[in-house]
Scaffold this motif. Structure first.
Motif, mmCIF file in Angstrom:
data_model
loop_
_atom_site.group_PDB
_atom_site.id
_atom_site.type_symbol
_atom_site.label_atom_id
_atom_site.label_comp_id
_atom_site.label_asym_id
_atom_site.label_seq_id
_atom_site.Cartn_x
_atom_site.Cartn_y
_atom_site.Cartn_z
ATOM 1 N N ARG A 249 0.715 -1.172 -0.066
ATOM 2 C CA ARG A 249 0.048 -0.040 -0.182
ATOM 3 C C ARG A 249 0.709 1.306 -0.068
ATOM 4 O O ARG A 249 0.432 2.414 -0.299
ATOM 5 N N CYS A 250 2.018 1.119 0.616
ATOM 6 C CA CYS A 250 2.902 2.292 0.627
ATOM 7 C C CYS A 250 4.397 2.030 0.477
ATOM 8 O O CYS A 250 5.361 1.811 1.567
ATOM 9 N N LEU B 245 -1.571 3.891 8.267
ATOM 10 C CA LEU B 245 -2.384 3.046 7.199
ATOM 11 C C LEU B 245 -3.683 2.505 8.097
ATOM 12 O O LEU B 245 -4.669 2.472 7.696
ATOM 13 N N ALA C 95 -2.974 8.254 4.461
ATOM 14 C CA ALA C 95 -2.157 8.069 3.508
ATOM 15 C C ALA C 95 -0.720 8.484 3.595
ATOM 16 O O ALA C 95 -0.640 9.832 3.718
#
Length: 191
Positions: A42-43, A99, A104
């Motif tokens: 996700r990151c 998260l 974000a």
């Protein structure tokens, strides 16, 4: 709920209360790895940046030994690993925290949290790790002098040969691992 420093406080816990310590299982490790992989997916920017720092340190160690033929440079670069570790962990934990909170995370925000840790206990943890690492490096030098002192190994190839093919080398490896494990237990005691 977050405190002033930006770290999360567990729900229902009063500030300053000691955390509950649980026994770690293989299932816990699998779950942590899966959640870490999901957070990375996700990151990825922060994980890649932290990985790049470790890669640069590793490349510097390798270059100092194989290309520059300056083995003494290994010590300062190797010291960087335990110093970077606690700060890298803070960055990765911050990504997971954000998260989980539905935010974000950006690289800049995470770097600010990492930078803020220099005034907190993380700096002391890095110093303690550095000190134990330094003791470990000196005990290796002492073991080399005591166990392998009469052997000649001017090159890395010769050192590997001596350590892996002689009885003295095996004794050196055995004692070195036991002493290293004892130092690790001091640094990371089990509950």
């Amino acid at each position: 709920m977050a405190d002033v420093k930006g770290t999360a406080q567990p729900q229902g816990k009063r500030p300053g209360a000691l955390p509950e310590v649980r026994a770690l299982t293989v299932a816990d490790i699998r779950q942590s790895l899966a959640e870490g992989a999901a957070d990375f997916a996700r990151c990825p920017a922060v994980g890649l940046m932290i990985g790049a720092v470790f890669m640069v340190i590793g490349m510097a160690i390798t270059l100092s030994l194989l290309v520059l033929h300056e083995p003494w440079l290994i010590y300062p670069f190797a010291i960087g690993f335990p110093l970077v570790g606690p700060f890298a962990a803070v960055g990765l934990y911050e990504v997971s925290r954000r998260l989980e909170a539905g935010q974000a995370p950006t690289l800049g925000e995470v770097l600010r949290v990492i930078w803020a840790q220099r005034r907190r206990e993380v700096s002391w943890m890095a110093f303690v790790m550095l000190f134990v690492f330094w003791i470990w490096m000196y005990q290796i030098r002492l073991l080399i002098a005591l166990i392998l002192g009469r052997m000649s190994f001017a090159t890395l190839d010769r050192f590997v040969d001596v350590v892996t093919t002689t009885s003295e080398g095996w004794i050196f490896l055995g004692i070195g691992h036991v002493v290293g494990a004892a130092l690790a237990l001091v640094l990371f005691p089990s509950p």
